[in-house]
Structures are given as structure tokens and as C-alpha cells.
Design a protein around this motif. Structure first.
Motif, PDB file in Angstrom:
ATOM      1  N   TYR A 164      11.717   1.047  -0.164  1.00 55.61           N
ATOM      2  CA  TYR A 164      10.892   1.170   1.042  1.00 55.61           C
ATOM      3  C   TYR A 164      10.698  -0.172   1.731  1.00 55.61           C
ATOM      4  CZ  TYR A 164       7.207   2.627   4.185  1.00 55.61           C
ATOM      5  OH  TYR A 164       6.470   2.884   5.320  1.00 55.61           O
ATOM      6  N   GLY A 165      10.580  -1.253   0.957  1.00 54.23           N
ATOM      7  CA  GLY A 165      10.420  -2.575   1.561  1.00 54.23           C
ATOM      8  C   GLY A 165      11.585  -2.936   2.450  1.00 54.23           C
ATOM      9  N   ALA A 166      12.802  -2.626   2.003  1.00 53.90           N
ATOM     10  CA  ALA A 166      13.985  -2.906   2.822  1.00 53.90           C
ATOM     11  C   ALA A 166      14.096  -1.916   3.974  1.00 53.90           C
ATOM     12  CB  ALA A 166      15.238  -2.848   1.954  1.00 53.90           C
ATOM     13  N   PHE A 167      13.674  -0.662   3.730  1.00 55.84           N
ATOM     14  CA  PHE A 167      13.814   0.384   4.738  1.00 55.84           C
ATOM     15  C   PHE A 167      13.032   0.068   6.007  1.00 55.84           C
ATOM     16  CE2 PHE A 167      12.471   4.365   6.722  1.00 55.84           C
ATOM     17  CZ  PHE A 167      13.676   5.031   6.860  1.00 55.84           C
ATOM     18  N   ILE A 168      11.870  -0.563   5.865  1.00 57.01           N
ATOM     19  CA  ILE A 168      11.025  -0.794   7.038  1.00 57.01           C
ATOM     20  C   ILE A 168      11.452  -2.015   7.847  1.00 57.01           C
ATOM     21  CG2 ILE A 168       9.048   0.283   5.929  1.00 57.01           C
ATOM     22  CD1 ILE A 168       7.862  -2.529   5.532  1.00 57.01           C
ATOM     23  N   PHE A 201       8.755   3.216  10.486  1.00 58.76           N
ATOM     24  CA  PHE A 201       8.365   3.010   9.100  1.00 58.76           C
ATOM     25  C   PHE A 201       8.587   4.248   8.234  1.00 58.76           C
ATOM     26  CE2 PHE A 201       5.679   0.292  11.801  1.00 58.76           C
ATOM     27  CZ  PHE A 201       6.113  -0.941  11.353  1.00 58.76           C
ATOM     28  N   TYR A 202       9.369   5.195   8.754  1.00 57.67           N
ATOM     29  CA  TYR A 202       9.690   6.384   7.983  1.00 57.67           C
ATOM     30  C   TYR A 202      10.964   7.001   8.543  1.00 57.67           C
ATOM     31  CZ  TYR A 202       7.594   8.670  12.037  1.00 57.67           C
ATOM     32  OH  TYR A 202       7.304   9.067  13.315  1.00 57.67           O
ATOM     33  N   SER A 203      11.587   7.856   7.770  1.00 57.00           N
ATOM     34  CA  SER A 203      12.743   8.604   8.247  1.00 57.00           C
ATOM     35  C   SER A 203      12.261   9.916   8.845  1.00 57.00           C
ATOM     36  CB  SER A 203      13.709   8.881   7.089  1.00 57.00           C
ATOM     37  OG  SER A 203      14.734   9.775   7.496  1.00 57.00           O
ATOM     38  N   ILE A 204      12.830  10.299   9.980  1.00 53.17           N
ATOM     39  CA  ILE A 204      12.375  11.544  10.606  1.00 53.17           C
ATOM     40  C   ILE A 204      12.761  12.755   9.763  1.00 53.17           C
ATOM     41  CG2 ILE A 204      12.466  10.529  12.902  1.00 53.17           C
ATOM     42  CD1 ILE A 204      14.982  12.149  13.428  1.00 53.17           C
ATOM     43  N   ALA A 252       0.823  -1.216   0.000  1.00 56.74           N
ATOM     44  CA  ALA A 252       0.000   0.000   0.000  1.00 56.74           C
ATOM     45  C   ALA A 252       0.857   1.267   0.000  1.00 56.74           C
ATOM     46  CB  ALA A 252      -0.932  -0.012   1.198  1.00 56.74           C
ATOM     47  N   ILE A 253       1.759   1.378   0.989  1.00 60.59           N
ATOM     48  CA  ILE A 253       2.582   2.587   1.098  1.00 60.59           C
ATOM     49  C   ILE A 253       3.776   2.516   0.154  1.00 60.59           C
ATOM     50  CG2 ILE A 253       3.938   4.015   2.676  1.00 60.59           C
ATOM     51  CD1 ILE A 253       2.189   3.063   4.935  1.00 60.59           C
ATOM     52  N   GLY A 254       4.314   1.302  -0.035  1.00 64.77           N
ATOM     53  CA  GLY A 254       5.469   1.156  -0.910  1.00 64.77           C
ATOM     54  C   GLY A 254       5.178   1.531  -2.348  1.00 64.77           C
ATOM     55  N   SER A 255       3.923   1.432  -2.759  1.00 65.26           N
ATOM     56  CA  SER A 255       3.568   1.830  -4.121  1.00 65.26           C
ATOM     57  C   SER A 255       3.634   3.341  -4.295  1.00 65.26           C
ATOM     58  CB  SER A 255       2.156   1.327  -4.452  1.00 65.26           C
ATOM     59  OG  SER A 255       1.196   1.902  -3.576  1.00 65.26           O
ATOM     60  N   ARG A 256       3.569   4.079  -3.187  1.00 69.67           N
ATOM     61  CA  ARG A 256       3.629   5.539  -3.243  1.00 69.67           C
ATOM     62  C   ARG A 256       5.025   6.058  -2.900  1.00 69.67           C
ATOM     63  NH1 ARG A 256      -1.486   7.958  -3.091  1.00 69.67           N
ATOM     64  NH2 ARG A 256      -3.209   6.468  -2.899  1.00 69.67           N
ATOM     65  N   ILE A 257       5.728   5.317  -2.018  1.00 67.88           N
ATOM     66  CA  ILE A 257       7.097   5.703  -1.640  1.00 67.88           C
ATOM     67  C   ILE A 257       8.029   4.620  -2.161  1.00 67.88           C
ATOM     68  CG2 ILE A 257       8.648   6.293   0.259  1.00 67.88           C
ATOM     69  CD1 ILE A 257       6.215   6.915   1.971  1.00 67.88           C
ATOM     70  N   ILE A 316      12.176  -9.528   0.392  1.00 70.52           N
ATOM     71  CA  ILE A 316      13.074  -8.548  -0.220  1.00 70.52           C
ATOM     72  C   ILE A 316      14.491  -9.092  -0.265  1.00 70.52           C
ATOM     73  CG2 ILE A 316      11.724  -6.538   0.521  1.00 70.52           C
ATOM     74  CD1 ILE A 316      13.807  -6.211   2.770  1.00 70.52           C
ATOM     75  N   ASP A 317      15.307  -8.464  -1.104  1.00 71.96           N
ATOM     76  CA  ASP A 317      16.730  -8.768  -1.152  1.00 71.96           C
ATOM     77  C   ASP A 317      17.417  -7.890  -0.115  1.00 71.96           C
ATOM     78  OD1 ASP A 317      19.241  -9.594  -1.792  1.00 71.96           O
ATOM     79  OD2 ASP A 317      19.408  -8.374  -3.610  1.00 71.96           O
ATOM     80  N   MET A 318      17.779  -8.485   1.005  1.00 68.95           N
ATOM     81  CA  MET A 318      18.244  -7.718   2.153  1.00 68.95           C
ATOM     82  C   MET A 318      19.731  -7.949   2.378  1.00 68.95           C
ATOM     83  SD  MET A 318      16.620  -7.760   5.965  1.00 68.95           S
ATOM     84  CE  MET A 318      16.931  -9.533   6.095  1.00 68.95           C
ATOM     85  N   GLN A 319      20.476  -6.862   2.564  1.00 62.00           N
ATOM     86  CA  GLN A 319      21.893  -6.943   2.872  1.00 62.00           C
ATOM     87  C   GLN A 319      22.179  -6.138   4.128  1.00 62.00           C
ATOM     88  OE1 GLN A 319      23.985  -5.595  -0.612  1.00 62.00           O
ATOM     89  NE2 GLN A 319      23.638  -7.507  -1.738  1.00 62.00           N
ATOM     90  N   VAL A 320      23.129  -6.623   4.922  1.00 59.67           N
ATOM     91  CA  VAL A 320      23.506  -5.956   6.170  1.00 59.67           C
ATOM     92  C   VAL A 320      24.939  -5.469   6.031  1.00 59.67           C
ATOM     93  CG1 VAL A 320      23.733  -6.168   8.661  1.00 59.67           C
ATOM     94  CG2 VAL A 320      21.971  -7.474   7.454  1.00 59.67           C
ATOM     95  N   MET A 321      25.140  -4.149   6.078  1.00 62.10           N
ATOM     96  CA  MET A 321      26.475  -3.581   5.901  1.00 62.10           C
ATOM     97  C   MET A 321      27.377  -3.841   7.092  1.00 62.10           C
ATOM     98  SD  MET A 321      25.750   0.124   4.083  1.00 62.10           S
ATOM     99  CE  MET A 321      27.510   0.460   4.105  1.00 62.10           C
ATOM    100  N   HIS A 322      26.790  -3.811   8.295  1.00 62.39           N
ATOM    101  CA  HIS A 322      27.584  -3.987   9.513  1.00 62.39           C
ATOM    102  C   HIS A 322      26.933  -5.071  10.382  1.00 62.39           C
ATOM    103  CE1 HIS A 322      29.556  -0.203   8.395  1.00 62.39           C
ATOM    104  NE2 HIS A 322      28.350   0.325   8.259  1.00 62.39           N
TER     105      HIS A 322
END
Length: 253
Positions: A55-59, A185-188, A42-47, A129-135
């Protein structure tokens, strides 16, 4: 240090957890899937992206923190409240174990359960999602520290609560809103300047920001402040627990 006493408390709590392992496993999987359907679709289609991250990875970090914090408080508060409710709290109090060993046993078990839930959510998210962890080391450190610190808070709430309604009061009315308003679920940075400043007074922001930095190398606040915040929060919880056991408040009554 009475390691046998700590192990007895820890083993008892973990045995109770494994008796409902299927329920403990399925619940976070279903919840995670629903969050991805609602927020991802729903939200990922807009952001599409947030600061270069889909957005899928961000949340994902916020979703993990949401579940881990809630589970840590719930597991620890119920674990210590139920012996108070049934009157069996006097057994560990009269046993040859110190208050520190009691806390390590109960809080260690609650943190372990929450860590398991966090791992399940991360595994479920990897299916979407294709998720990677930098640290990865920092990610694990933040996850463990969050589990421990909020298990300590749950332990305090379990000692404070006089009934089951009070046991749910703080998590529902204070902690959950702070998590949702803490950038889960968002960046400040997406907020107006005034609300950005107000949001910085939310302690959960620093936890989620640090955890998200471990994934993507991006954060709403400096990583040093995130570490300082979680260290201060853990220290405050330990001090409160020490005072409670020192005075016997809500324990011997």
C-alpha cells in the motif's frame, strides 16, 4: 516564433519561483511525509497490499498526481491573474509576441515548476519505500503531459477569475474532490460495481490510472484510454485559450 519573447516570460516566472526555492522545496517534502505517516501507517496497517503492490508504494503515483495537478493549476492561474490584477497584462499584450508565445512562456514556466515538485515528491517517497518504475519513459511522459495540461487549465482559470476568491473556487470545490475520488489512494476495483461505473466519469481517474501503470504495470482503465483522455483534455484547454485571446474576453475589459 519569437523565442526571445518566450524566454523573457519564462525566465521572469522562473526567477520568481527561485526566489522562494526553499519554501517550494520544503513544503512538498513535509506534505509527502505527512501523507505517508497518515495513509501509510494508519491505513497501511489495515491494507497490506493492493493487487500485489504494497500500500505504501501504491499511493505514490496518486500522491504525485495530487500535488502536481494542484501545483500546476495554482502556478499558472496566479502567474496570469497577477498581471491582470496589477494592470501589467497590457505589457505582454502590446509586445511583439503572439498569444501562442505568451501561453508557451507562462504555461511552460508553470509546468516546469510543477515538474520540479513532482521530482521532489518522488525523491521523498523513495526515502520511505523501496520504489521501482517499470516504464520510466511512460512515467515521465505522463508526468510532463499532466503538468502541461493542468497548467493550461490554470491559465484559463487565471484569465476567468475576477478576484482572488474566484481564483481558488474551481481548484478547491471541483478539482481537489475529483483527485481524491479519482483513485489517488485506492483502486476503483475496490468499490461496489455501481460506484465503479460512476467513477469512470471522473476524468482524473484516467490520468492517475495511466501514471500508476507506468510504475507497476497495473491500471484501472486501459492505458490507451488514459492517453486519449489527457490528449483530449489538452486539446480542449488549447481551444478555450485560443477563443479567449481571439475575443479578448476577460483580458481587454
Amino acid at each position: 516564433m519569437n523565442l526571445r519573447g518566450i524566454w523573457a516570460i519564462y525566465h521572469y516566472e522562473m526567477t520568481r519561483f527561485f526566489r522562494t526555492l526553499l519554501q517550494s522545496f520544503i513544503s512538498p517534502v513535509i506534505s509527502t511525509s505527512l501523507y505517508f505517516v497518515v495513509f501509510g501507517a494508519a491505513i497501511g496497517s489495515r491494507i497490506q497490499e493492493v493487487e500485489g503492490v504494497s500500500y505504501g508504494a501504491f499511493i505514490v503515483p496518486g500522491l504525485v498526481m495530487l500535488s502536481v495537478i494542484s501545483q500546476s493549476i495554482s502556478n499558472a492561474s496566479f502567474a496570469i491573474y497577477f498581471p491582470k490584477f496589477t494592470g501589467t497584462i497590457y505589457e505582454p499584450l502590446s509586445a511583439p509576441v503572439s498569444f501562442l508565445e505568451i501561453v508557451i512562456g507562462f504555461v511552460g514556466a508553470a509546468a516546469t515548476k510543477s515538474l520540479f515538485i513532482g521530482a521532489v515528491i518522488l525523491a521523498t517517497a523513495a526515502l520511505f519505500i523501496d520504489m521501482q518504475v517499470m516504464h520510466p519513459a511512460a512515467m515521465l511522459a505522463f508526468l510532463v503531459l499532466t503538468c502541461i495540461s493542468f497548467s493550461l487549465l490554470g491559465f484559463i482559470l487565471g484569465l476567468w477569475a475576477g478576484n482572488f476568491e474566484q481564483l481558488q473556487l474551481v481548484p478547491l470545490l471541483i478539482v481537489t474532490p475529483l483527485i481524491f475520488l479519482g483513485g489517488s489512494f485506492y483502486s476503483i476495483s475496490m468499490l461496489p460495481p455501481l460506484w465503479q461505473t460512476i467513477t469512470l466519469f471522473n476524468p482524473v481517474v484516467y490520468l492517475i490510472s495511466g501514471f500508476r501503470w507506468a510504475f507497476f504495470g497495473m491500471a484501472d482503465v486501459p492505458i490507451g484510454l488514459s492517453l486519449l483522455a489527457i490528449a483530449a483534455f489538452t486539446g480542449i484547454c488549447l481551444a478555450v485559450i485560443w477563443i479567449i485571446f481571439r475575443t479578448g474576453w476577460r483580458i481587454r475589459a
